[in-house]
Write a protein that holds these residues in place. Structure first.
Motif, mmCIF file in Angstrom:
data_model
loop_
_atom_site.group_PDB
_atom_site.id
_atom_site.type_symbol
_atom_site.label_atom_id
_atom_site.label_comp_id
_atom_site.label_asym_id
_atom_site.label_seq_id
_atom_site.Cartn_x
_atom_site.Cartn_y
_atom_site.Cartn_z
ATOM 1 N N LEU A 165 8.314 -8.164 -2.361
ATOM 2 C CA LEU A 165 8.402 -8.608 -0.966
ATOM 3 C C LEU A 165 7.053 -9.101 -0.447
ATOM 4 O O LEU A 165 6.986 -10.099 0.277
ATOM 5 C CB LEU A 165 8.927 -7.471 -0.089
ATOM 6 N N ALA A 166 5.983 -8.413 -0.818
ATOM 7 C CA ALA A 166 4.642 -8.848 -0.411
ATOM 8 C C ALA A 166 4.337 -10.227 -0.984
ATOM 9 O O ALA A 166 3.803 -11.097 -0.290
ATOM 10 C CB ALA A 166 3.595 -7.830 -0.856
ATOM 11 N N GLY B 64 9.671 0.980 0.252
ATOM 12 C CA GLY B 64 10.550 1.053 -0.911
ATOM 13 C C GLY B 64 9.780 1.377 -2.171
ATOM 14 O O GLY B 64 8.591 1.715 -2.138
ATOM 15 N N ARG B 65 10.477 1.258 -3.292
ATOM 16 C CA ARG B 65 9.861 1.486 -4.597
ATOM 17 C C ARG B 65 8.796 0.419 -4.847
ATOM 18 O O ARG B 65 8.891 -0.699 -4.338
ATOM 19 C CB ARG B 65 10.910 1.427 -5.699
ATOM 20 N N PRO B 66 7.773 0.741 -5.640
ATOM 21 C CA PRO B 66 6.654 -0.184 -5.839
ATOM 22 C C PRO B 66 7.041 -1.608 -6.250
ATOM 23 O O PRO B 66 6.557 -2.564 -5.642
ATOM 24 C CB PRO B 66 5.818 0.505 -6.923
ATOM 25 N N LEU B 67 7.907 -1.777 -7.224
ATOM 26 C CA LEU B 67 8.246 -3.131 -7.666
ATOM 27 C C LEU B 67 8.891 -3.950 -6.557
ATOM 28 O O LEU B 67 8.606 -5.135 -6.392
ATOM 29 C CB LEU B 67 9.157 -3.094 -8.890
ATOM 30 N N VAL C 7 0.851 -1.195 0.000
ATOM 31 C CA VAL C 7 0.000 0.000 0.000
ATOM 32 C C VAL C 7 0.885 1.242 0.000
ATOM 33 O O VAL C 7 2.075 1.178 0.298
ATOM 34 C CB VAL C 7 -0.953 0.028 1.223
ATOM 35 N N ASN C 8 0.296 2.390 -0.298
ATOM 36 C CA ASN C 8 1.042 3.646 -0.274
ATOM 37 C C ASN C 8 1.665 3.855 1.106
ATOM 38 O O ASN C 8 0.998 3.683 2.121
ATOM 39 C CB ASN C 8 0.117 4.828 -0.573
ATOM 40 N N TYR C 9 2.944 4.243 1.122
ATOM 41 C CA TYR C 9 3.634 4.489 2.390
ATOM 42 C C TYR C 9 3.035 5.699 3.087
ATOM 43 O O TYR C 9 2.762 6.733 2.480
ATOM 44 C CB TYR C 9 5.127 4.745 2.152
ATOM 45 N N SER C 10 2.843 5.552 4.386
ATOM 46 C CA SER C 10 2.370 6.635 5.239
ATOM 47 C C SER C 10 3.030 6.440 6.585
ATOM 48 O O SER C 10 2.768 5.456 7.268
ATOM 49 C CB SER C 10 0.849 6.558 5.377
ATOM 50 N N GLY C 11 3.928 7.351 6.950
ATOM 51 C CA GLY C 11 4.613 7.156 8.220
ATOM 52 C C GLY C 11 5.487 8.323 8.614
ATOM 53 O O GLY C 11 5.294 9.457 8.168
ATOM 54 N N LEU C 12 6.471 8.008 9.422
ATOM 55 C CA LEU C 12 7.355 9.005 10.009
ATOM 56 C C LEU C 12 8.054 9.867 8.968
ATOM 57 O O LEU C 12 8.154 11.077 9.115
ATOM 58 C CB LEU C 12 8.405 8.295 10.879
ATOM 59 N N TRP C 13 8.523 9.261 7.892
ATOM 60 C CA TRP C 13 9.355 9.985 6.927
ATOM 61 C C TRP C 13 8.576 10.976 6.066
ATOM 62 O O TRP C 13 9.164 11.851 5.444
ATOM 63 C CB TRP C 13 10.128 9.010 6.052
ATOM 64 N N SER D 72 0.086 10.305 2.505
ATOM 65 C CA SER D 72 0.157 9.148 1.615
ATOM 66 C C SER D 72 1.131 9.419 0.472
ATOM 67 O O SER D 72 0.957 10.355 -0.296
ATOM 68 C CB SER D 72 -1.233 8.846 1.056
ATOM 69 N N SER D 73 2.144 8.570 0.365
ATOM 70 C CA SER D 73 3.158 8.730 -0.677
ATOM 71 C C SER D 73 2.691 8.100 -1.986
ATOM 72 O O SER D 73 2.091 7.037 -1.989
ATOM 73 C CB SER D 73 4.463 8.051 -0.246
ATOM 74 N N ARG D 74 2.991 8.758 -3.087
ATOM 75 C CA ARG D 74 2.711 8.182 -4.404
ATOM 76 C C ARG D 74 3.949 7.507 -4.979
ATOM 77 O O ARG D 74 3.876 6.825 -5.973
ATOM 78 C CB ARG D 74 2.242 9.264 -5.352
ATOM 79 N N LEU D 75 5.106 7.708 -4.341
ATOM 80 C CA LEU D 75 6.365 7.161 -4.850
ATOM 81 C C LEU D 75 6.796 5.884 -4.148
ATOM 82 O O LEU D 75 7.509 5.077 -4.733
ATOM 83 C CB LEU D 75 7.483 8.199 -4.718
ATOM 84 N N PHE D 76 6.395 5.714 -2.893
ATOM 85 C CA PHE D 76 6.857 4.577 -2.103
ATOM 86 C C PHE D 76 5.685 3.780 -1.555
ATOM 87 O O PHE D 76 4.635 4.338 -1.246
ATOM 88 C CB PHE D 76 7.743 5.052 -0.948
ATOM 89 N N LEU D 77 5.909 2.478 -1.416
ATOM 90 C CA LEU D 77 4.911 1.582 -0.838
ATOM 91 C C LEU D 77 5.467 0.964 0.434
ATOM 92 O O LEU D 77 6.673 0.985 0.672
ATOM 93 C CB LEU D 77 4.552 0.459 -1.822
ATOM 94 N N MET D 78 4.576 0.401 1.242
ATOM 95 C CA MET D 78 4.948 -0.356 2.435
ATOM 96 C C MET D 78 4.063 -1.588 2.503
ATOM 97 O O MET D 78 3.091 -1.709 1.759
ATOM 98 C CB MET D 78 4.775 0.497 3.692
#
Length: 107
Positions: A83-84, A75-78, A41-47, A52-58
């Motif tokens: 990893l998922a 990290g990057r989407p791919l 999913v879109n990264y959302s956190g401390l950094w 909601s980030s459009r460039l990084f996922l978690m």
């Protein structure tokens, strides 16, 4: 110095019947049987101040009906999608649990 050392151990590991999520500030142990899906999913956190980030996922796990975010795996989407997929395989979850391409906040 402590954050640098902690940074070497962040991530997710499967150990027996448990999934251990090690973040920057804590560790969480989740019973393997309670996890029904794994997705990127879109990264959302401390950094990014919880936006909601459009460039990084978690990673995000569905644990006993609740969504559990793993912002330490970012990290990057791919890369995060791969990893998922690897975590789903390790847990024996069906690929349908991925909801591939579906992000929380599409933009």
């Amino acid at each position: 110095m402590m954050l640098v050392l902690r940074g070497l151990t962040v991530g997710v590991v499967v150990v027996g019947d448990k999934v251990i999520s090690r973040g920057w500030f804590g560790t969480r142990t989740i019973p393997r049987a309670d996890i029904s899906s794994v997705r990127a999913v879109n990264y959302s956190g401390l950094w990014n101040r919880s936006s909601s980030s459009r460039l990084f996922l978690m990673l995000e796990l569905n644990v006993a009906g609740s969504e559990v975010e793993i912002p330490a795996v970012v990290g990057r989407p791919l890369k995060v999608q791969r990893l998922a997929s690897q975590l789903r395989d390790a847990l024996g979850l069906a690929a349908s649990s991925a909801r591939v391409g579906e992000y929380r906040n599409p933009g």
